[in-house]
Design a protein around this motif. Structure first.
Motif, PDB file in Angstrom:
ATOM      1  N   HIS A   3      33.457  30.420  34.487  1.00 61.07           N
ATOM      2  CA  HIS A   3      34.244  31.471  33.880  1.00 61.07           C
ATOM      3  C   HIS A   3      35.494  31.324  33.355  1.00 61.07           C
ATOM      4  O   HIS A   3      35.997  30.386  33.465  1.00 61.07           O
ATOM      5  CB  HIS A   3      34.416  32.499  35.047  1.00 61.07           C
ATOM      6  CG  HIS A   3      34.977  31.824  36.400  1.00 61.07           C
ATOM      7  ND1 HIS A   3      35.108  30.362  36.569  1.00 61.07           N
ATOM      8  CD2 HIS A   3      35.377  31.976  37.394  1.00 61.07           C
ATOM      9  CE1 HIS A   3      35.620  30.054  37.568  1.00 61.07           C
ATOM     10  NE2 HIS A   3      35.817  30.876  38.133  1.00 61.07           N
ATOM     11  N   LYS A 406      30.297  41.106  33.884  1.00 64.70           N
ATOM     12  CA  LYS A 406      31.605  41.087  33.142  1.00 64.70           C
ATOM     13  C   LYS A 406      32.327  42.595  33.312  1.00 64.70           C
ATOM     14  O   LYS A 406      31.618  43.609  33.710  1.00 64.70           O
ATOM     15  CB  LYS A 406      31.392  41.051  31.777  1.00 64.70           C
ATOM     16  CG  LYS A 406      31.026  39.511  31.338  1.00 64.70           C
ATOM     17  CD  LYS A 406      31.115  39.119  30.003  1.00 64.70           C
ATOM     18  CE  LYS A 406      31.128  37.853  29.753  1.00 64.70           C
ATOM     19  NZ  LYS A 406      31.044  37.347  28.482  1.00 64.70           N
ATOM     20  N   CYS A 407      33.488  42.429  33.474  1.00 60.55           N
ATOM     21  CA  CYS A 407      34.441  43.823  33.312  1.00 60.55           C
ATOM     22  C   CYS A 407      34.372  44.705  31.995  1.00 60.55           C
ATOM     23  O   CYS A 407      34.399  43.828  30.979  1.00 60.55           O
ATOM     24  CB  CYS A 407      35.844  43.266  33.639  1.00 60.55           C
ATOM     25  SG  CYS A 407      37.161  44.848  33.413  1.00 60.55           S
ATOM     26  N   GLU A 412      35.777  40.375  30.619  1.00 60.76           N
ATOM     27  CA  GLU A 412      35.942  38.933  31.388  1.00 60.76           C
ATOM     28  C   GLU A 412      35.067  38.968  32.588  1.00 60.76           C
ATOM     29  O   GLU A 412      34.593  40.069  33.040  1.00 60.76           O
ATOM     30  CB  GLU A 412      37.379  38.980  31.834  1.00 60.76           C
ATOM     31  CG  GLU A 412      38.555  38.639  30.594  1.00 60.76           C
ATOM     32  CD  GLU A 412      38.591  37.529  30.238  1.00 60.76           C
ATOM     33  OE1 GLU A 412      37.922  36.531  30.799  1.00 60.76           O
ATOM     34  OE2 GLU A 412      39.210  37.345  29.132  1.00 60.76           O
ATOM     35  N   PRO A 413      34.616  37.748  33.050  1.00 63.74           N
ATOM     36  CA  PRO A 413      33.906  37.814  34.113  1.00 63.74           C
ATOM     37  C   PRO A 413      34.508  38.438  35.243  1.00 63.74           C
ATOM     38  O   PRO A 413      35.859  38.372  35.226  1.00 63.74           O
ATOM     39  CB  PRO A 413      34.024  36.064  34.464  1.00 63.74           C
ATOM     40  CG  PRO A 413      33.997  35.582  33.148  1.00 63.74           C
ATOM     41  CD  PRO A 413      35.253  36.303  32.301  1.00 63.74           C
ATOM     42  N   LEU A 414      33.955  38.904  36.065  1.00 67.81           N
ATOM     43  CA  LEU A 414      34.502  39.841  37.223  1.00 67.81           C
ATOM     44  C   LEU A 414      35.476  38.994  38.353  1.00 67.81           C
ATOM     45  O   LEU A 414      36.342  39.601  38.704  1.00 67.81           O
ATOM     46  CB  LEU A 414      33.413  40.597  38.135  1.00 67.81           C
ATOM     47  CG  LEU A 414      32.685  41.749  37.384  1.00 67.81           C
ATOM     48  CD1 LEU A 414      31.567  42.002  37.998  1.00 67.81           C
ATOM     49  CD2 LEU A 414      33.745  42.682  36.880  1.00 67.81           C
ATOM     50  N   ASP A 415      35.266  37.826  38.382  1.00 68.84           N
ATOM     51  CA  ASP A 415      36.217  36.840  39.207  1.00 68.84           C
ATOM     52  C   ASP A 415      37.464  36.152  38.537  1.00 68.84           C
ATOM     53  O   ASP A 415      38.069  35.414  38.912  1.00 68.84           O
ATOM     54  CB  ASP A 415      35.306  36.090  40.230  1.00 68.84           C
ATOM     55  CG  ASP A 415      34.652  35.001  39.175  1.00 68.84           C
ATOM     56  OD1 ASP A 415      34.597  35.204  37.913  1.00 68.84           O
ATOM     57  OD2 ASP A 415      34.164  34.244  39.641  1.00 68.84           O
ATOM     58  N   ALA A 416      37.482  36.575  37.167  1.00 76.37           N
ATOM     59  CA  ALA A 416      38.611  35.774  36.415  1.00 76.37           C
ATOM     60  C   ALA A 416      39.819  36.249  36.447  1.00 76.37           C
ATOM     61  O   ALA A 416      40.730  35.193  36.412  1.00 76.37           O
ATOM     62  CB  ALA A 416      38.399  36.125  34.610  1.00 76.37           C
ATOM     63  N   GLY A 419      39.396  39.396  41.021  1.00 78.86           N
ATOM     64  CA  GLY A 419      38.478  40.248  41.465  1.00 78.86           C
ATOM     65  C   GLY A 419      37.195  39.601  41.865  1.00 78.86           C
ATOM     66  O   GLY A 419      37.064  38.330  42.148  1.00 78.86           O
ATOM     67  N   PRO A 420      36.264  40.521  42.137  1.00 78.77           N
ATOM     68  CA  PRO A 420      36.007  42.032  41.441  1.00 78.77           C
ATOM     69  C   PRO A 420      36.616  43.080  42.352  1.00 78.77           C
ATOM     70  O   PRO A 420      36.581  42.902  43.582  1.00 78.77           O
ATOM     71  CB  PRO A 420      34.409  41.829  41.367  1.00 78.77           C
ATOM     72  CG  PRO A 420      33.780  40.961  42.591  1.00 78.77           C
ATOM     73  CD  PRO A 420      34.636  39.872  42.774  1.00 78.77           C
ATOM     74  N   CYS A 433      37.591  43.431  36.751  1.00 77.11           N
ATOM     75  CA  CYS A 433      38.321  42.197  36.936  1.00 77.11           C
ATOM     76  C   CYS A 433      39.653  42.309  37.336  1.00 77.11           C
ATOM     77  O   CYS A 433      40.166  41.137  38.252  1.00 77.11           O
ATOM     78  CB  CYS A 433      38.434  41.253  35.781  1.00 77.11           C
ATOM     79  SG  CYS A 433      39.643  41.866  34.387  1.00 77.11           S
ATOM     80  N   CYS A 434      40.419  43.188  37.341  1.00 71.64           N
ATOM     81  CA  CYS A 434      41.814  43.276  37.893  1.00 71.64           C
ATOM     82  C   CYS A 434      42.193  44.713  38.021  1.00 71.64           C
ATOM     83  O   CYS A 434      41.453  45.753  37.454  1.00 71.64           O
ATOM     84  CB  CYS A 434      42.806  42.469  36.927  1.00 71.64           C
ATOM     85  SG  CYS A 434      42.728  43.232  35.172  1.00 71.64           S
TER      86      CYS A 434
END
Length: 463
Positions: A3, A406-407, A412-416, A419-420, A433-434
């Protein structure tokens, strides 16, 4: 990293957004304001004396050096002689690949012949960045401001390169054990390439037969078990892929990873072991808590009504559409007539009876795999708020998070960015993501639901 990496909060705190750069960013060309000298784009990158990129700007040459410690600028005349920048200053506006935001840093004399913006860029190592630079106070420029657009990559440190290589390799090619399970992995040079082993005891094996271990993966062999394997089969008891008793589907298959044997219930499981040997070694030999099909939070799965029947001719069209078993990834029909499992009112077709218990253990997971994110209906509203209207996710959100990926706001990847997180949008759940993305969804929920729909994602209902 599996990610995209963004700047840390600490890094962002010392930067301010360069609105002037955002408002004046024309794709494909650069032009200067009156009295401003723009850089001429060279046809090929030219290396400067400090290892950076060298470009012409009017009567001078500018060298940009990007490191994990920040950004440096050096100025030279046309013949390549260094020029003083003691009275100069500037600003660097930075944008990370995949992130629309810009971050501004001051360039000031560093007493070593350059203008420096000291900032920690280690967390975006390996990422491409775009930099817009403006310099003033350079005597050789005739008092005119200088501008420069540069594209660079933040270099990775040796430790980061090693960590990335270890993450890719995953397991020791000699012992088959996960790298890190025996302490810090040991690097061995094999024909100019690094291969990592789990401990010093494996080094001599690699050096004695480098061709065998050059790929960095353990040798995997497949055979039918014999009477000599009876004790090991009795100790293992079940197939780690299917969680079926060994012997329940014929003579067990013996797969040897390095020097570690794993016994399987049938040939259909072999490719799973070959694809993820470290995972199944850990399941059989340790470092894997819980059983296959247990939920990660330790709670029992909440199952809808599940019934099992044999598929009939009336199911042919649905079988042709589904194509493969979601448990084994095998073509439906390759192991006999497909099995039909009804999860609520949704049918899932399986390659064999051995897959039924996986569906029963985690129906939401396999419904999401076959039907997509919206198949299981709904998720809880959430009780633990990060901020007003922004909720922490639970285990029930996992299949929908996996499907959305993705957000929709930042792409962006949801854990970037920590998040998520979950927000409510017109009675449905959208994962972001945030926390900063929540206000955009709250302002136009239907817009973002439509964005997800265009990506083939059906947001779950809030219950």
């Amino acid at each position: 990293m599996k990610h995209k990496i963004l700047l840390t909060a600490a890094l962002i705190a010392v930067a301010s957004v360069s609105t002037s750069s955002a408002q004046h960013n024309h794709a494909g060309h650069n032009h200067a304001m009156p009295g401003q000298t723009a850089t001429a784009q060279m046809t090929r990158p030219v290396a400067g004396p400090h290892g950076g990129s060298l470009k012409q700007a009017g009567a001078v040459q500018l060298e940009t050096v990007v490191s994990q410690g920040g950004i440096q600028m050096f100025v030279f005349d046309r013949s390549g002689q260094p020029l003083s920048v003691d009275r100069g200053r500037g600003a660097a506006s930075l944008r990370v690949e995949g992130n629309a935001k810009r971050y501004r840093y001051d360039l000031l004399p560093d007493g070593k012949g350059g203008l420096t913006a000291p900032v920690n860029l280690s967390q975006i190592a390996g990422r491409q960045i775009e930099i817009e630079i403006q310099l003033v106070g350079i005597n050789a420029a005739g008092g005119q401001p200088l501008t420069l657009n540069e594209v660079a990559t933040v270099p990775a440190s040796e430790l980061q390169l090693a960590a990335a290589a270890i993450a890719r390799q995953k397991i020791c090619p000699v012992s088959g054990k996960p790298l890190g399970s025996m302490g810090d992995p040991v690097a061995v040079d094999v024909n100019g390439q690094r291969v990592f082993v789990c401990c010093g005891g494996c080094v001599s094996a690699v050096k004695s037969d480098p061709a065998k271990y050059a790929a960095g993966r353990p040798q995997i062999t497949v055979a039918t078990s014999t009477a000599a394997d009876a004790a090991a089969i009795a100790a293992q008891k079940v197939c780690p892929v299917m969680d079926e008793p060994l012997g329940g589907m014929g003579t067990p298959i013996k797969v040897t990873i390095g020097d570690k044997p794993i016994y399987l219930c049938c040939k259909g499981c072999i490719k799973k072991i070959q694809a993820e040997p470290a995972k199944y070694l850990a399941m059989v030999y340790g470092d894997q808590k819980g059983s296959a099909g247990a939920r990660s939070d330790g709670a029992p799965a909440s199952n809808p009504n599940i019934t099992v029947t044999a598929a009939t001719q009336a199911d042919a069209a649905m079988i042709a559409q589904q194509k493969v078993c979601p448990v084994m990834d095998e073509p439906l029909g390759s192991m006999g007539d497909p099995i039909k499992v009804m999860v609520g009112d949704k049918p899932i077709f399986l390659c064999c009876k051995g897959c039924i218990k996986r569906i029963k253990a985690d129906p939401a997971k396999y419904l999401a795999m076959v039907y997509g994110a919206g198949s299981t209906g709904s998720v809880p509203a959430g009780t633990e708020q990060v901020r007003e209207g922004i909720f922490k996710v639970s285990a029930e959100d996992a299949p929908f998070i996996a499907a959305q990926k993705k957000c929709p706001v930042m792409d962006e990847p949801l854990d970037a960015m920590g998040g998520p997180y979950k927000v409510h949008a017109a009675g449905k759940a959208i994962y972001i993501c945030c926390p900063g993305c929540a206000k955009k969804i709250a302002a136009e929920p239907q817009k973002w639901l439509a964005v997800l729909a265009q990506q083939g994602v059906s947001a779950p209902l809030i219950r």
